[in-house]
Design a protein around this motif. Structure first.
Motif, PDB file in Angstrom:
ATOM      1  N   ASP A 247       0.830  -1.211   0.000  1.00 57.34           N
ATOM      2  CA  ASP A 247       0.000   0.000   0.000  1.00 57.34           C
ATOM      3  C   ASP A 247       0.860   1.256   0.000  1.00 57.34           C
ATOM      4  OD1 ASP A 247      -2.283  -1.530  -0.029  1.00 57.34           O
ATOM      5  OD2 ASP A 247      -2.757  -1.258   2.096  1.00 57.34           O
ATOM      6  N   ARG A 248       1.933   1.252   0.784  1.00 59.59           N
ATOM      7  CA  ARG A 248       2.818   2.417   0.825  1.00 59.59           C
ATOM      8  C   ARG A 248       3.467   2.644  -0.544  1.00 59.59           C
ATOM      9  NH1 ARG A 248       6.041   5.302   4.593  1.00 59.59           N
ATOM     10  NH2 ARG A 248       6.981   6.987   3.393  1.00 59.59           N
ATOM     11  N   SER A 249       3.885   1.566  -1.191  1.00 61.95           N
ATOM     12  CA  SER A 249       4.484   1.700  -2.517  1.00 61.95           C
ATOM     13  C   SER A 249       3.468   2.207  -3.532  1.00 61.95           C
ATOM     14  CB  SER A 249       5.059   0.351  -2.967  1.00 61.95           C
ATOM     15  OG  SER A 249       6.109  -0.051  -2.112  1.00 61.95           O
ATOM     16  N   GLY A 250       2.218   1.771  -3.405  1.00 68.88           N
ATOM     17  CA  GLY A 250       1.168   2.281  -4.285  1.00 68.88           C
ATOM     18  C   GLY A 250       0.993   3.777  -4.149  1.00 68.88           C
ATOM     19  N   LEU A 251       1.093   4.269  -2.939  1.00 70.75           N
ATOM     20  CA  LEU A 251       0.984   5.716  -2.730  1.00 70.75           C
ATOM     21  C   LEU A 251       2.170   6.455  -3.336  1.00 70.75           C
ATOM     22  CD1 LEU A 251      -0.354   5.784   0.960  1.00 70.75           C
ATOM     23  CD2 LEU A 251      -1.646   6.221  -1.151  1.00 70.75           C
ATOM     24  N   GLN A 252       3.349   5.816  -3.337  1.00 72.47           N
ATOM     25  CA  GLN A 252       4.514   6.432  -3.974  1.00 72.47           C
ATOM     26  C   GLN A 252       4.300   6.550  -5.496  1.00 72.47           C
ATOM     27  OE1 GLN A 252       7.134   7.604  -2.095  1.00 72.47           O
ATOM     28  NE2 GLN A 252       5.857   6.979  -0.374  1.00 72.47           N
ATOM     29  N   ILE A 253       3.718   5.518  -6.085  1.00 75.53           N
ATOM     30  CA  ILE A 253       3.386   5.574  -7.517  1.00 75.53           C
ATOM     31  C   ILE A 253       2.357   6.667  -7.773  1.00 75.53           C
ATOM     32  CG2 ILE A 253       2.239   4.318  -9.387  1.00 75.53           C
ATOM     33  CD1 ILE A 253       5.033   3.315  -9.077  1.00 75.53           C
ATOM     34  N   ASP A 254       1.338   6.745  -6.914  1.00 75.93           N
ATOM     35  CA  ASP A 254       0.334   7.812  -7.048  1.00 75.93           C
ATOM     36  C   ASP A 254       0.991   9.184  -7.064  1.00 75.93           C
ATOM     37  OD1 ASP A 254      -1.669   5.926  -6.962  1.00 75.93           O
ATOM     38  OD2 ASP A 254      -2.431   6.500  -4.982  1.00 75.93           O
ATOM     39  N   ALA A 255       1.912   9.395  -6.133  1.00 75.20           N
ATOM     40  CA  ALA A 255       2.536  10.713  -5.986  1.00 75.20           C
ATOM     41  C   ALA A 255       3.320  11.096  -7.234  1.00 75.20           C
ATOM     42  CB  ALA A 255       3.449  10.719  -4.762  1.00 75.20           C
ATOM     43  N   ILE A 256       4.024  10.133  -7.816  1.00 75.24           N
ATOM     44  CA  ILE A 256       4.790  10.414  -9.035  1.00 75.24           C
ATOM     45  C   ILE A 256       3.860  10.821 -10.177  1.00 75.24           C
ATOM     46  CG2 ILE A 256       6.047   9.239 -10.907  1.00 75.24           C
ATOM     47  CD1 ILE A 256       7.934  10.040  -8.765  1.00 75.24           C
ATOM     48  N   TYR A 257       2.806  10.043 -10.376  1.00 73.57           N
ATOM     49  CA  TYR A 257       1.902  10.344 -11.490  1.00 73.57           C
ATOM     50  C   TYR A 257       1.111  11.629 -11.260  1.00 73.57           C
ATOM     51  CZ  TYR A 257       2.706   5.940 -13.974  1.00 73.57           C
ATOM     52  OH  TYR A 257       3.274   4.914 -14.694  1.00 73.57           O
ATOM     53  N   SER A 258       0.674  11.858 -10.042  1.00 72.58           N
ATOM     54  CA  SER A 258      -0.128  13.065  -9.788  1.00 72.58           C
ATOM     55  C   SER A 258       0.713  14.325  -9.925  1.00 72.58           C
ATOM     56  CB  SER A 258      -0.758  13.011  -8.392  1.00 72.58           C
ATOM     57  OG  SER A 258       0.230  13.034  -7.380  1.00 72.58           O
ATOM     58  N   THR A 259       2.002  14.217  -9.644  1.00 73.21           N
ATOM     59  CA  THR A 259       2.892  15.376  -9.721  1.00 73.21           C
ATOM     60  C   THR A 259       3.372  15.650 -11.144  1.00 73.21           C
ATOM     61  OG1 THR A 259       3.657  14.968  -7.458  1.00 73.21           O
ATOM     62  CG2 THR A 259       5.019  16.401  -8.829  1.00 73.21           C
ATOM     63  N   TYR A 260       3.649  14.590 -11.896  1.00 74.96           N
ATOM     64  CA  TYR A 260       4.363  14.783 -13.156  1.00 74.96           C
ATOM     65  C   TYR A 260       3.582  14.416 -14.418  1.00 74.96           C
ATOM     66  CZ  TYR A 260       8.310  15.475 -10.063  1.00 74.96           C
ATOM     67  OH  TYR A 260       9.139  15.959  -9.083  1.00 74.96           O
ATOM     68  N   SER A 261       2.381  13.881 -14.298  1.00 79.94           N
ATOM     69  CA  SER A 261       1.599  13.606 -15.506  1.00 79.94           C
ATOM     70  C   SER A 261       1.089  14.921 -16.091  1.00 79.94           C
ATOM     71  CB  SER A 261       0.423  12.682 -15.188  1.00 79.94           C
ATOM     72  OG  SER A 261       0.879  11.400 -14.837  1.00 79.94           O
ATOM     73  N   GLY A 262       0.783  14.888 -17.389  1.00 73.65           N
ATOM     74  CA  GLY A 262       0.269  16.095 -18.033  1.00 73.65           C
ATOM     75  C   GLY A 262       1.045  16.401 -19.293  1.00 73.65           C
ATOM     76  N   ASP A 263       1.357  17.668 -19.490  1.00 70.93           N
ATOM     77  CA  ASP A 263       2.073  18.035 -20.717  1.00 70.93           C
ATOM     78  C   ASP A 263       3.535  17.609 -20.614  1.00 70.93           C
ATOM     79  OD1 ASP A 263       3.383  19.986 -19.132  1.00 70.93           O
ATOM     80  OD2 ASP A 263       1.952  21.531 -19.706  1.00 70.93           O
ATOM     81  N   THR A 264       4.232  17.694 -21.742  1.00 73.16           N
ATOM     82  CA  THR A 264       5.610  17.211 -21.780  1.00 73.16           C
ATOM     83  C   THR A 264       6.538  18.027 -20.881  1.00 73.16           C
ATOM     84  OG1 THR A 264       5.954  18.547 -23.787  1.00 73.16           O
ATOM     85  CG2 THR A 264       5.403  16.223 -24.090  1.00 73.16           C
ATOM     86  N   ALA A 265       6.241  19.284 -20.690  1.00 75.30           N
ATOM     87  CA  ALA A 265       7.081  20.113 -19.819  1.00 75.30           C
ATOM     88  C   ALA A 265       6.983  19.634 -18.375  1.00 75.30           C
ATOM     89  CB  ALA A 265       6.662  21.576 -19.928  1.00 75.30           C
ATOM     90  N   THR A 266       5.774  19.251 -17.962  1.00 76.30           N
ATOM     91  CA  THR A 266       5.591  18.746 -16.600  1.00 76.30           C
ATOM     92  C   THR A 266       6.279  17.394 -16.434  1.00 76.30           C
ATOM     93  OG1 THR A 266       3.463  19.881 -16.443  1.00 76.30           O
ATOM     94  CG2 THR A 266       3.879  18.122 -14.861  1.00 76.30           C
ATOM     95  N   ARG A 267       6.127  16.530 -17.424  1.00 72.33           N
ATOM     96  CA  ARG A 267       6.771  15.215 -17.359  1.00 72.33           C
ATOM     97  C   ARG A 267       8.284  15.346 -17.226  1.00 72.33           C
ATOM     98  NH1 ARG A 267       4.099  11.668 -22.288  1.00 72.33           N
ATOM     99  NH2 ARG A 267       1.892  12.012 -21.803  1.00 72.33           N
ATOM    100  N   ALA A 268       8.854  16.317 -17.912  1.00 72.85           N
ATOM    101  CA  ALA A 268      10.314  16.478 -17.956  1.00 72.85           C
ATOM    102  C   ALA A 268      10.903  16.854 -16.601  1.00 72.85           C
ATOM    103  CB  ALA A 268      10.696  17.523 -18.996  1.00 72.85           C
TER     104      ALA A 268
END
Length: 436
Positions: free
Chosen positions: A329-350
């Protein structure tokens, strides 16, 4: 009820999907929150548990079972609400995978792979491609298979005008036989560049061998497939510029574009964990009902549930599985945090750094190690506390071990231990690979 189904003219045996048709109306609306989605996953698990032993032994293609997943809405749990999805984070998807796997490891695995492949364009595609494929997949309630096995010689890709053409062979694919779309991946001729693309499964150029007959995960249709002149428009080459016919460096920029790997590794851990939890529950019910106390121990008990070694073993497994659940569960939250922070346009992903990506990968690696070790130990060890009669094929307790043993050989866990050792001793995060 049995159905003789076909892919590209080749017959294969499956149960008739009509056996689950009633659930289309029962589950006519999608859950609205995490609790609702996990309740739905439990309902699916309850249906699958009824005849899981029989279905495992029959080893038929899971056409009907995938229909059940479609009726449940679980295929859409991660999809955008604007297209009819649940818009839940990966942490909820992982828990749903785990819950389904408690009843049927094969279906937990199929759900997990589908969720990964259905979101492939979100990671390695352009924002336009991601939107287009989310709309296509969610609105049509498609099930996605994948012919992506890095240890094989990759499929070869040729450029032909405004199309790319795939040719080759994969020893393993997952769920492709019963899928609507299949993810293909190969190397463009004359380069070392890889391309991911979706292709319609039901076409003459995708020929399944129907040869999956392994000891475990028998309903995953993970056999081989031949790819013969399968054409895909250049506009569907994920992360590539169709005009220049070159990879878009902004879209395919590492480390974000490599997030598919820790994401799917955590898929693996969650269905291992679900299978182990299912084994413990299944064995517990058997022990309380059928296991007899040992009459020659010198400290004789009337019931098996009073035996010290039985209580101690179950207690130990319970404790280790609770710890594994907490880690997953803790690792799942780490994955959530990465995607919620950096998903979107290419500038955000970078903006995602190699260090951030690497630290998430080590949370996932830790979970892989623990769920592999615990899953194998529990699914094999429950026989010690159920007794000799529990080895009967009609009991079906063996399927849990066979399922975990089969997939934990996907990539050697020893390399995850080494990777974590370098992280602990030297502070090194792993370089992205096909398995890290």
């Amino acid at each position: 009820m049995t159905d003789s189904s076909q892919t590209n003219g080749t017959s294969f045996s499956s149960r008739d999907p009509a056996v689950y048709q009633g659930y289309a109306s029962k589950w006519s609306s999608l859950p609205q929150d995490e609790a609702g989605w996990l309740k739905r996953a439990q309902e699916v698990a309850d249906v699958l548990a009824v005849d899981a032993v029989q279905r495992d032994q029959e080893n038929k293609s899971p056409l009907a079972e995938v229909a059940l997943l479609k009726h449940s809405g679980l295929l859409k749990v991660l999809g955008p609400k604007k297209y009819g999805g649940g818009e839940q984070p990966w942490s909820v998807g992982y828990k749903a995978i785990r819950k389904v796997a408690e009843a049927d490891g094969s279906l937990g695995m199929l759900l997990g792979y589908h969720l990964l492949w259905s979101t492939t364009a979100n990671v390695v595609g352009s924002p336009e491609q991601a939107e287009r494929y989310q709309k296509l997949i969610i609105e049509n309630n498609y099930f996605i298979g994948g012919a992506v096995n890095p240890r094989d010689s990759d499929l070869k890709i040729q450029s032909s005008g405004d199309k790319i053409v795939f040719n080759g062979f994969k020893h393993f694919n997952t769920g492709g036989v019963v899928s609507d779309l299949t993810v293909l991946e190969g190397v463009l001729e004359g380069t070392e560049d890889h391309i991911f693309a979706f292709a319609e499964t039901r076409q003459p150029g995708i020929v399944f061998s129907h040869n999956w007959n392994n000891i475990g995960l028998r309903l995953t249709e993970s056999g081989s497939v031949k790819i013969d002149n399968v054409e895909v428009p250049w506009t569907d080459a994920l992360g590539w510029d169709p005009e220049s016919k070159k990879p878009d460096p902004e879209v395919l920029k590492i480390p974000f574009a490599s997030l598919l790997l820790p994401t799917i590794q955590l898929v693996f851990s969650n269905f291992y964990l679900g299978i182990a939890l299912g084994a413990l529950d299944y064995a517990s019910k058997y022990t309380t009902k059928n296991t007899r106390a040992w009459p020659f121990g010198g400290d004789n008990k009337e019931q098996a549930t009073d035996e010290f070694y039985i209580l101690s073993t179950y207690g130990n497994y319970h404790a280790h599985l609770r710890a594994a659940v907490a880690l997953a569960d803790r690792s799942g939250l780490q994955i959530d945090a990465i995607y919620s922070t950096y998903s979107g346009d290419t500038a955000t992903r970078a903006k995602l750094t190699a260090q951030e990506r690497g630290e998430v990968a080590e949370w996932v690696a830790s979970t892989k190690v623990v769920t592999t070790d615990t899953g194998l130990r529990v699914t094999a060890g429950v026989f010690e506390v159920t007794g000799a009669k529990a080895t009967s094929t009609k009991v079906g307790l063996d399927r849990f071990f066979r399922d975990v043993r089969t997939h934990t050989l996907h990539d050697p866990v020893a390399y995850k231990n080494r990777e974590l050792g370098r992280f602990q001793l030297l502070g090194e995060v792993p370089e992205p690979t096909w398995y890290t």
